[in-house]
Scaffold this motif. Structure first.
Motif, PDB file in Angstrom:
ATOM      1  N   LEU A 127       3.259   6.627  13.523  1.00  0.00           N
ATOM      2  CA  LEU A 127       3.392   6.676  12.498  1.00  0.00           C
ATOM      3  C   LEU A 127       2.110   8.066  12.326  1.00  0.00           C
ATOM      4  O   LEU A 127       2.389   8.217  11.934  1.00  0.00           O
ATOM      5  CB  LEU A 127       2.488   5.573  11.479  1.00  0.00           C
ATOM      6  N   GLU A 131       2.828  11.623  10.288  1.00  0.00           N
ATOM      7  CA  GLU A 131       1.627  11.987   9.015  1.00  0.00           C
ATOM      8  C   GLU A 131       0.919  13.388   9.450  1.00  0.00           C
ATOM      9  O   GLU A 131       1.155  14.458   8.856  1.00  0.00           O
ATOM     10  CB  GLU A 131       0.473  11.032   9.191  1.00  0.00           C
ATOM     11  N   TRP A 137       7.485   8.955   5.697  1.00  0.00           N
ATOM     12  CA  TRP A 137       7.409   8.111   6.322  1.00  0.00           C
ATOM     13  C   TRP A 137       7.062   6.906   4.894  1.00  0.00           C
ATOM     14  O   TRP A 137       6.477   6.704   4.691  1.00  0.00           O
ATOM     15  CB  TRP A 137       7.166   7.838   7.045  1.00  0.00           C
ATOM     16  N   THR A 138       8.048   5.708   5.855  1.00  0.00           N
ATOM     17  CA  THR A 138       7.207   4.275   5.829  1.00  0.00           C
ATOM     18  C   THR A 138       7.344   3.420   6.667  1.00  0.00           C
ATOM     19  O   THR A 138       8.796   3.959   7.272  1.00  0.00           O
ATOM     20  CB  THR A 138       8.112   3.989   4.088  1.00  0.00           C
ATOM     21  N   LEU A 139       7.139   1.948   6.144  1.00  0.00           N
ATOM     22  CA  LEU A 139       7.068   1.077   7.077  1.00  0.00           C
ATOM     23  C   LEU A 139       6.926  -0.165   6.966  1.00  0.00           C
ATOM     24  O   LEU A 139       6.255  -0.269   5.637  1.00  0.00           O
ATOM     25  CB  LEU A 139       5.454   1.096   8.238  1.00  0.00           C
ATOM     26  N   LEU A 155      -3.835  -0.056   9.850  1.00  0.00           N
ATOM     27  CA  LEU A 155      -2.343   0.402   8.294  1.00  0.00           C
ATOM     28  C   LEU A 155      -3.146   0.288   7.413  1.00  0.00           C
ATOM     29  O   LEU A 155      -2.240   1.100   6.339  1.00  0.00           O
ATOM     30  CB  LEU A 155      -1.201  -0.302   8.640  1.00  0.00           C
ATOM     31  N   TYR A 158      -3.104   4.160   5.448  1.00  0.00           N
ATOM     32  CA  TYR A 158      -1.190   4.494   4.734  1.00  0.00           C
ATOM     33  C   TYR A 158      -1.020   4.191   3.664  1.00  0.00           C
ATOM     34  O   TYR A 158      -0.250   4.426   2.861  1.00  0.00           O
ATOM     35  CB  TYR A 158      -0.921   4.838   5.530  1.00  0.00           C
ATOM     36  N   ARG A 161       2.671   3.506   1.529  1.00  0.00           N
ATOM     37  CA  ARG A 161       3.809   3.309   2.381  1.00  0.00           C
ATOM     38  C   ARG A 161       3.864   2.777   2.864  1.00  0.00           C
ATOM     39  O   ARG A 161       5.422   2.384   3.768  1.00  0.00           O
ATOM     40  CB  ARG A 161       3.688   4.770   2.962  1.00  0.00           C
ATOM     41  N   VAL A 162       3.122   1.425   3.281  1.00  0.00           N
ATOM     42  CA  VAL A 162       3.045   0.777   4.222  1.00  0.00           C
ATOM     43  C   VAL A 162       3.340  -0.922   4.052  1.00  0.00           C
ATOM     44  O   VAL A 162       2.442  -1.114   2.839  1.00  0.00           O
ATOM     45  CB  VAL A 162       1.595   0.333   5.100  1.00  0.00           C
TER      46      VAL A 162
END
Length: 165
Positions: A127, A131, A137-139, A155, A158, A161-162
């Protein structure tokens, strides 16, 4: 990545990362720099005769002074996690080999990361790398309970995105 490196490192820190998850920060006892590694890498931790386990590096690859791993306590495991949780204390030495990377992050303009439970460990440095590269991006991070999910506070930086489920 070379797996020729082998050394006795010192447990500098023991932190609770979640219920049943212990994060260890390992350093060289003489302050020597550790080998470079890339997101997705792991090390072998030699806990005793016949007791060797692999753990993903989940710290900052740019920090050559320390390696961070996280260990889930497996009540019905083969003894490695119990040894780490019950016998490895701050200041203790542990033999390590590596790092090696069989899960390298490939360059891409966007990523969809998916992790479950302790599987978040190799994803954390990925991640940060995505970044830093400016990738989209996503999680999606799943677990049984929020309390059992390691590094959720880390986390949170972020934002949306998470997704934690």
């Amino acid at each position: 990545m070379s797996d020729a490196y082998e050394a006795e490192l010192v447990v500098d820190r023991r932190d609770t990362a979640a219920d049943g998850v212990l994060a260890l920060t390992l350093r060289h006892p003489l302050g020597e720099q550790l080998p470079r590694w890339e997101p997705g890498a792991h090390i072998d931790v030699v806990l005793g005769p016949g007791l060797e386990r692999q753990y993903s590096l989940c710290g900052d690859p740019a920090d050559r002074t320390a390696w961070r791993i996280a260990v889930l306590r497996e009540p019905v495991g083969r003894g490695g996690s119990a040894h780490v949780h019950e016998q490895l204390g701050q200041g203790d030495k542990v033999r390590v080999r590596g790092p090696r990377n069989h899960f390298a992050l490939r360059p891409a303009p966007r990523y969809r990361f998916i992790a479950g439970g302790i599987g978040i460990t190799p994803i954390l440095p990925m991640l940060a790398a995505a970044e830093a590269e400016g990738a989209e991006w996503t999680l999606l991070y799943g677990g049984r309970t929020r309390e059992s999910m390691a590094f959720t506070e880390e986390l949170s930086r972020y934002g949306d995105r998470v997704t934690v489920a």
